[in-house]
Design a protein around this motif. Structure first.
Motif, PDB file in Angstrom:
ATOM      1  N   SER A  66     -98.737 -18.003 143.651  1.00  0.00           N
ATOM      2  CA  SER A  66     -98.962 -18.865 142.632  1.00  0.00           C
ATOM      3  C   SER A  66     -99.592 -17.826 141.348  1.00  0.00           C
ATOM      4  O   SER A  66     -99.562 -16.717 141.462  1.00  0.00           O
ATOM      5  CB  SER A  66    -100.126 -20.151 143.047  1.00  0.00           C
ATOM      6  OG  SER A  66    -101.459 -19.308 143.392  1.00  0.00           O
ATOM      7  N   GLN A  67     -99.975 -18.755 140.403  1.00  0.00           N
ATOM      8  CA  GLN A  67    -100.565 -18.061 139.098  1.00  0.00           C
ATOM      9  C   GLN A  67    -102.094 -18.386 138.926  1.00  0.00           C
ATOM     10  O   GLN A  67    -102.231 -19.454 139.149  1.00  0.00           O
ATOM     11  CB  GLN A  67     -99.578 -18.497 137.814  1.00  0.00           C
ATOM     12  CG  GLN A  67     -98.059 -18.525 138.067  1.00  0.00           C
ATOM     13  CD  GLN A  67     -97.570 -17.188 137.951  1.00  0.00           C
ATOM     14  OE1 GLN A  67     -98.007 -16.385 137.164  1.00  0.00           O
ATOM     15  NE2 GLN A  67     -96.774 -17.042 139.203  1.00  0.00           N
ATOM     16  N   SER A  95    -105.849 -21.968 139.997  1.00  0.00           N
ATOM     17  CA  SER A  95    -104.663 -21.544 140.480  1.00  0.00           C
ATOM     18  C   SER A  95    -103.741 -22.399 140.096  1.00  0.00           C
ATOM     19  O   SER A  95    -104.065 -23.678 140.082  1.00  0.00           O
ATOM     20  CB  SER A  95    -104.418 -21.042 141.855  1.00  0.00           C
ATOM     21  OG  SER A  95    -103.029 -21.122 142.320  1.00  0.00           O
ATOM     22  N   HIS A  96    -102.489 -22.266 139.758  1.00  0.00           N
ATOM     23  CA  HIS A  96    -101.469 -23.183 139.329  1.00  0.00           C
ATOM     24  C   HIS A  96     -99.903 -22.969 139.544  1.00  0.00           C
ATOM     25  O   HIS A  96     -99.814 -21.701 139.890  1.00  0.00           O
ATOM     26  CB  HIS A  96    -101.795 -23.479 137.768  1.00  0.00           C
ATOM     27  CG  HIS A  96    -101.072 -22.689 137.068  1.00  0.00           C
ATOM     28  ND1 HIS A  96     -99.772 -22.605 136.542  1.00  0.00           N
ATOM     29  CD2 HIS A  96    -101.543 -21.285 136.481  1.00  0.00           C
ATOM     30  CE1 HIS A  96     -99.534 -21.765 135.532  1.00  0.00           C
ATOM     31  NE2 HIS A  96    -100.639 -20.719 135.723  1.00  0.00           N
ATOM     32  N   ARG A  97     -99.091 -23.591 139.579  1.00  0.00           N
ATOM     33  CA  ARG A  97     -97.581 -23.335 139.407  1.00  0.00           C
ATOM     34  C   ARG A  97     -97.076 -24.316 138.255  1.00  0.00           C
ATOM     35  O   ARG A  97     -97.325 -25.481 138.121  1.00  0.00           O
ATOM     36  CB  ARG A  97     -96.935 -23.731 140.689  1.00  0.00           C
ATOM     37  CG  ARG A  97     -97.465 -23.248 141.913  1.00  0.00           C
ATOM     38  CD  ARG A  97     -96.644 -23.673 143.064  1.00  0.00           C
ATOM     39  NE  ARG A  97     -97.345 -22.684 144.403  1.00  0.00           N
ATOM     40  CZ  ARG A  97     -96.793 -21.482 144.863  1.00  0.00           C
ATOM     41  NH1 ARG A  97     -95.765 -21.014 144.168  1.00  0.00           N
ATOM     42  NH2 ARG A  97     -97.277 -21.103 145.884  1.00  0.00           N
ATOM     43  N   ASP A  98     -96.510 -23.714 137.399  1.00  0.00           N
ATOM     44  CA  ASP A  98     -96.043 -24.397 136.096  1.00  0.00           C
ATOM     45  C   ASP A  98     -96.990 -25.381 135.468  1.00  0.00           C
ATOM     46  O   ASP A  98     -96.444 -26.285 134.689  1.00  0.00           O
ATOM     47  CB  ASP A  98     -94.845 -25.494 136.704  1.00  0.00           C
ATOM     48  CG  ASP A  98     -93.555 -24.455 137.046  1.00  0.00           C
ATOM     49  OD1 ASP A  98     -93.542 -23.395 136.549  1.00  0.00           O
ATOM     50  OD2 ASP A  98     -92.811 -24.975 137.776  1.00  0.00           O
ATOM     51  N   ASP A 147    -101.134 -26.317 149.503  1.00  0.00           N
ATOM     52  CA  ASP A 147     -99.925 -25.805 148.599  1.00  0.00           C
ATOM     53  C   ASP A 147     -98.906 -25.581 149.452  1.00  0.00           C
ATOM     54  O   ASP A 147     -97.533 -25.826 149.065  1.00  0.00           O
ATOM     55  CB  ASP A 147    -100.508 -24.438 148.104  1.00  0.00           C
ATOM     56  CG  ASP A 147     -99.542 -23.712 147.290  1.00  0.00           C
ATOM     57  OD1 ASP A 147     -99.146 -24.081 146.143  1.00  0.00           O
ATOM     58  OD2 ASP A 147     -98.768 -22.638 147.589  1.00  0.00           O
ATOM     59  N   ARG A 166     -95.062 -26.065 147.884  1.00  0.00           N
ATOM     60  CA  ARG A 166     -94.046 -24.829 147.905  1.00  0.00           C
ATOM     61  C   ARG A 166     -92.668 -25.445 148.426  1.00  0.00           C
ATOM     62  O   ARG A 166     -91.393 -25.148 147.940  1.00  0.00           O
ATOM     63  CB  ARG A 166     -94.382 -23.832 148.738  1.00  0.00           C
ATOM     64  CG  ARG A 166     -95.466 -22.774 148.482  1.00  0.00           C
ATOM     65  CD  ARG A 166     -95.876 -21.541 148.900  1.00  0.00           C
ATOM     66  NE  ARG A 166     -96.111 -21.621 150.321  1.00  0.00           N
ATOM     67  CZ  ARG A 166     -97.415 -21.546 150.773  1.00  0.00           C
ATOM     68  NH1 ARG A 166     -98.385 -21.137 150.013  1.00  0.00           N
ATOM     69  NH2 ARG A 166     -97.423 -21.479 152.125  1.00  0.00           N
ATOM     70  N   ARG A 195     -90.911 -27.979 146.051  1.00  0.00           N
ATOM     71  CA  ARG A 195     -90.492 -27.282 144.989  1.00  0.00           C
ATOM     72  C   ARG A 195     -89.259 -26.699 145.202  1.00  0.00           C
ATOM     73  O   ARG A 195     -88.186 -26.813 144.656  1.00  0.00           O
ATOM     74  CB  ARG A 195     -91.400 -26.080 144.299  1.00  0.00           C
ATOM     75  CG  ARG A 195     -92.567 -26.863 143.554  1.00  0.00           C
ATOM     76  CD  ARG A 195     -93.783 -25.893 143.403  1.00  0.00           C
ATOM     77  NE  ARG A 195     -93.265 -24.665 142.713  1.00  0.00           N
ATOM     78  CZ  ARG A 195     -93.184 -24.613 141.339  1.00  0.00           C
ATOM     79  NH1 ARG A 195     -93.603 -25.571 140.359  1.00  0.00           N
ATOM     80  NH2 ARG A 195     -92.656 -23.572 140.714  1.00  0.00           N
ATOM     81  N   LYS A 250     -89.284 -29.755 139.460  1.00  0.00           N
ATOM     82  CA  LYS A 250     -90.075 -29.080 140.386  1.00  0.00           C
ATOM     83  C   LYS A 250     -91.813 -29.826 140.243  1.00  0.00           C
ATOM     84  O   LYS A 250     -92.200 -29.673 139.053  1.00  0.00           O
ATOM     85  CB  LYS A 250     -90.299 -27.520 140.573  1.00  0.00           C
ATOM     86  CG  LYS A 250     -89.129 -27.066 140.987  1.00  0.00           C
ATOM     87  CD  LYS A 250     -89.327 -25.413 140.902  1.00  0.00           C
ATOM     88  CE  LYS A 250     -87.946 -24.657 141.675  1.00  0.00           C
ATOM     89  NZ  LYS A 250     -88.197 -23.303 141.490  1.00  0.00           N
ATOM     90  N   ALA A 306     -95.282 -29.554 139.466  1.00  0.00           N
ATOM     91  CA  ALA A 306     -96.429 -28.627 139.042  1.00  0.00           C
ATOM     92  C   ALA A 306     -97.573 -28.997 139.826  1.00  0.00           C
ATOM     93  O   ALA A 306     -97.843 -29.947 140.238  1.00  0.00           O
ATOM     94  CB  ALA A 306     -96.698 -28.780 137.785  1.00  0.00           C
ATOM     95  N   HIS A 345    -104.540 -25.812 141.569  1.00  0.00           N
ATOM     96  CA  HIS A 345    -105.473 -25.741 143.033  1.00  0.00           C
ATOM     97  C   HIS A 345    -106.860 -25.494 142.982  1.00  0.00           C
ATOM     98  O   HIS A 345    -107.288 -24.847 141.944  1.00  0.00           O
ATOM     99  CB  HIS A 345    -104.709 -24.485 143.593  1.00  0.00           C
ATOM    100  CG  HIS A 345    -103.343 -24.589 143.738  1.00  0.00           C
ATOM    101  ND1 HIS A 345    -102.536 -23.537 143.359  1.00  0.00           N
ATOM    102  CD2 HIS A 345    -102.445 -25.039 144.858  1.00  0.00           C
ATOM    103  CE1 HIS A 345    -101.052 -23.645 143.912  1.00  0.00           C
ATOM    104  NE2 HIS A 345    -101.335 -24.756 144.695  1.00  0.00           N
TER     105      HIS A 345
END
Lengths: 401, 401
Positions: A43-44, A73-76, A247, A251, A254, A264, A266, A269
Motif C-alpha cells: 500500500s502507500q 496507509s492508503h490505496r488510491d 486489507d 486487495r 480491487r 477499484k 480506495a 488504513h
C-alpha cells in the motif's frame, strides 16, 4: 494472469509482526512496524503531501488520526480526493464482525474516523455487520450471530452517525432482502479461485466452504451496484476506512473490480489501539483487563489505567527524574496520541515526560481525564439509541447521495 | 467423523461408466450399468416390494417409469411412503440448471414423474432453477442466466404443474428475497469442508470459490426451514425426484441434515433418456441431431427418428427376419419404454421385434406415433404459459401444505 497477481498478495506474516484478519501481534514493545507493513502489503504511506491535499480539497484541518499517523496507509486516496475536488461523489464503506463482548475504545477508532470523513465529505456511508462470518468462524448459531449484530449496531450508531446518509445492515438479514447483493456475490465468486483465497487468506483444504467463500461477501459492498436502492444504476466509487488487518479483503476486491470493469475501492488504513498491557497486542475484548470498554464507568477506567496501563517510566522517581520516560512504549501516552485533540499540549506532555519532569502517575491522570469524558459522551448517545432509532439505519431506502 | 463419512462418498468414476453432475457417458452400447451405479453410489434399488408398497399406500397404479425401472434407485423412499400412510405431509423438491438451448424430451422425464408424484400425493412442490450455477460454470453473464431461467421456467410449467401447490424460483432472484435461504446456506456451508466437496464433486484448487460453495445452494431447498413462507416453522420432510447424476448433492445434504438435526431428504433417481445415436450418451441439447426438442415439429420428430435413431435391427431384411432385432440397444424401443403407456403393447412389440417379425421401419413408426402427440399436447400447454402465468408460480406465497 489475475491469479498470478493475487498469489503475489499472499499472507507472508513476518516472524516478528503478525497482521491478518484473524491475528494481530508483534514481539516489539513499541508495537507493530507499520512502515514495514506498508511495504509487505504494497500500500502507500500517507505522507505530508497527501495530508496537505486532504486539507486543501476539503477546506478542513486534517483529523488528529491523520496528523499523527494513526490512519497511516492508503490505496488510491489521491483519486478519491481529486474526485471530490471535481465535485463528483463517492461513498464510504466500513464494517465490523459483531461479537458478544462489549465494544472497547479500540473498536471505535475506525468508526470515529469514518464519522469524521462522512461529515467532511457529506457522502453516503454503508456499514456491514458480518454476522455470517462470526457464525462461520465461531461456535455460535445463526440466531445468536444476528442478535449480536443488532446489539453491535446500536453501539456503532452511538458513535454519532446520521440516519440521513448512513445505511447499516447485517449479512444474515440483508443478503436475503437484496437480489443485487447475491448477484454481485456470484460475479465476484466467479473471479476468484480457491488457490487465490488460499494465498490471500491462508485458507486450507479442511476449512469449511463458508469460510472459503466469505471474502466475496466482504467484497460485495465495495461496489455501488450492490445497492441499487441507494445508487440506482450509477456506478459510484468507494472509499473503505478500516484497520490494516482487513486489507487482504480489499486487495482481492480491487483485483476483482478490474475484471468486473468496476472502480477499484480506495482504502485508508488505521493502526491498532494497543492493549493496556503493552503495544505487542491490540486491544482485545476477550481480555477485560486489557481493554477499556465503551460501557466502563469512570471508576473502572481510572482503575484500569492506573493498574494496567504499561508505563514507559523508570523504576524509581529518582531514576525517572534522571533518565525520563519512554513514550515509544508508554500506553497512557499512546492513548493520548489517539484521544487528545490539542497538538501543542501533546507535544508539551511528550517533552515533559521524556525529560523526567512529568511522572507516570501524572501522565496516567491526563490519560484518564482525556478518555473518561469521551466515553461518557458516548454513553449518553448510546442511551438514546432505541430499537426505533436502529430501524431507521437498517431501513432499505434511498439515502442522500 | 462426518468428514470421513463424506470422503467415502467420493466420485469414483468407473473406467466404463461416467456419472457425475457434469458428465454422463458409458462405453456400453446398451447404456449405463445402473445396478453397478447403485452399488457405487450406495443407494437402494427400487424393487417389486417397494413398488407394491407404493401402489398400496397411494391406491394408484405405479407410473410406467416405476414399473419399468426408469426411476430405479432411491434413498429412504420407504420412510416417505410410511409417512404418507400415517397421514403426514412431505414436500417434493426438484430443479434444473437452466440453459439457452431448447429443452428436449430427456429433460422432461424427471418433471413428468414429479408431476405424477404431486398428483398422487397432493403435496407442495418446489422447483429450483440454478441460474447461479450456470453463470458460474459457463461463460455467461448473470443477466443472461436469469433470462434463461425465466424462459426455462415456462417450459417446465407446461409439463402441467398446478400453481396452487407449486413454487418455482431462480436462485439469482430468489436468494435475495428470502433471508431464510441465505441463513440456511450459511448453516450448510459451516458443515462442509473443501476436502469434502473435493471428494464428492471432484473440485480442485483452481476452481473458483463460487463452484466450491454451490453445493450448499442446491442443498438448501431440501430443508423446509428454507421456505418459512410456505411451511412456517414446521419441519417437513422432503422427497427429491431427480436424475441419478444429481445424487452427490443430496448425499452431501443428507450428511448435513444429520448435523443440523433436520430430516434427511429422501431421493428417487431416474435413469437417462438416451441420445438418438445410441445409449452410450444421454440426450443432450448441445447436439440438435441427437435430441428431440420440445419445440420440434411432427415432421422434425419423424425425420430425426427415421434418420438418427440407432437401430438394433439387422443389416438386411433377410438377416433381420432370421436373427431378430436387439431391443437392448435399439433407441426407438428404448424411447417406447419411456413413453408408451400400455405394458401389454410394449411386451408385444418387444416380442415381435426380437423375433424378426417387426422391422426397424415399423418400430420407428410406432415410436414416432407415440412421441409426436405427447410433444404436441405439451406444445399446446406451452403456448398458454404467459408471463402472468409464470408470475403465479414465482410469487412468494403460502401454498397448499
Amino acid at each position: 494472469m489475475a491469479e498470478e497477481q493475487l498469489n503475489k498478495m499472499s499472507i507472508h506474516n513476518d516472524e516478528d509482526d503478525v497482521v491478518d484478519p484473524w491475528n494481530v501481534s508483534t514481539k516489539s514493545e513499541s508495537g507493530l512496524d507499520y512502515d514495514k507493513l506498508i511495504k509487505r502489503f504494497g500500500s502507500q504511506k500517507i505522507d505530508q503531501e497527501l495530508i496537505d491535499k486532504f486539507e486543501r480539497v476539503t477546506g478542513k484541518k486534517a483529523h488528529r488520526f491523520l496528523r499523527r499517523g494513526i490512519f497511516f496507509s492508503h490505496r488510491d486516496l489521491h483519486s478519491i480526493l481529486s474526485l471530490h475536488e471535481a465535485g463528483k461523489k463517492f461513498y464510504l464503506y466500513t464494517g465490523r464482525g459483531p461479537s458478544s463482548e462489549s465494544m472497547h475504545i479500540g473498536h471505535m477508532i475506525p468508526f470515529m474516523f469514518t464519522k469524521w470523513l462522512q461529515d467532511v465529505f457529506n457522502v453516503p456511508l454503508i456499514i456491514q455487520l458480518t454476522d455470517d462470518e462470526k457464525a462461520m468462524w465461531r461456535d455460535i448459531k445463526v440466531e445468536e450471530a444476528r442478535k449480536m449484530a443488532h446489539s453491535n449496531a446500536k453501539d456503532i450508531i452511538a458513535v454519532g452517525f446520521d440516519p440521513g446518509n448512513t445505511f447499516i445492515f447485517n449479512d444474515l438479514d440483508f443478503i436475503g432482502q437484496c437480489p443485487a447483493f447475491y448477484q454481485n456475490m456470484v460475479r465476484i465468486q466467479k473471479c476468484v479461485t480457491f488457490n487465490q483465497v488460499k494465498g490471500i487468506f491462508g485458507f486450507g483444504d479442511s476449512d469449511v466452504i463458508g469460510k472459503i467463500t466469505f471474502p466475496s461477501i466482504e467484497a460485495a459492498p465495495a461496489f455501488s451496484t450492490t445497492f441499487p436502492f441507494i445508487f440506482g444504476d450509477k456506478v459510484v466509487p468507494c472509499l473503505v476506512p478500516c484497520a490494516i488487518d482487513q486489507d487482504p479483503y480489499f486487495r482481492m476486491s480491487r483485483d476483482v473490480a478490474a475484471r468486473l470493469k468496476l472502480p477499484k475501492p480506495a482504502l485508508i488504513h488505521s493502526t491498532f489501539l494497543p492493549a493496556l498491557q503493552g503495544a505487542q497486542h491490540k486491544m482485545s475484548a476477550s481480555d477485560p483487563n486489557a481493554s477499556i470498554f465503551l460501557n466502563d464507568t469512570p471508576k473502572q477506567i481510572k482503575n484500569k489505567i492506573n493498574k494496567y496501563a504499561f508505563s514507559g517510566g523508570q523504576a524509581t522517581v529518582e531514576e525517572h527524574r534522571e533518565k525520563g520516560g519512554n513514550t515509544d512504549v508508554d500506553i497512557s501516552f499512546k492513548y493520548l496520541t489517539f484521544f487528545l485533540e490539542d497538538d501543542d499540549e501533546l507535544a508539551e506532555i511528550k517533552k515533559s515526560y521524556e525529560s523526567g519532569e512529568m511522572l507516570t502517575g501524572e501522565l496516567k491522570k491526563i490519560a484518564i481525564e482525556t478518555i473518561t469524558p469521551i466515553i461518557q459522551e458516548y454513553q449518553e448517545r448510546r442511551a438514546k439509541v432505541t430499537d426505533d432509532v436502529m430501524q431507521e439505519f437498517f431501513k432499505i431506502r434511498k439515502i442522500n447521495v
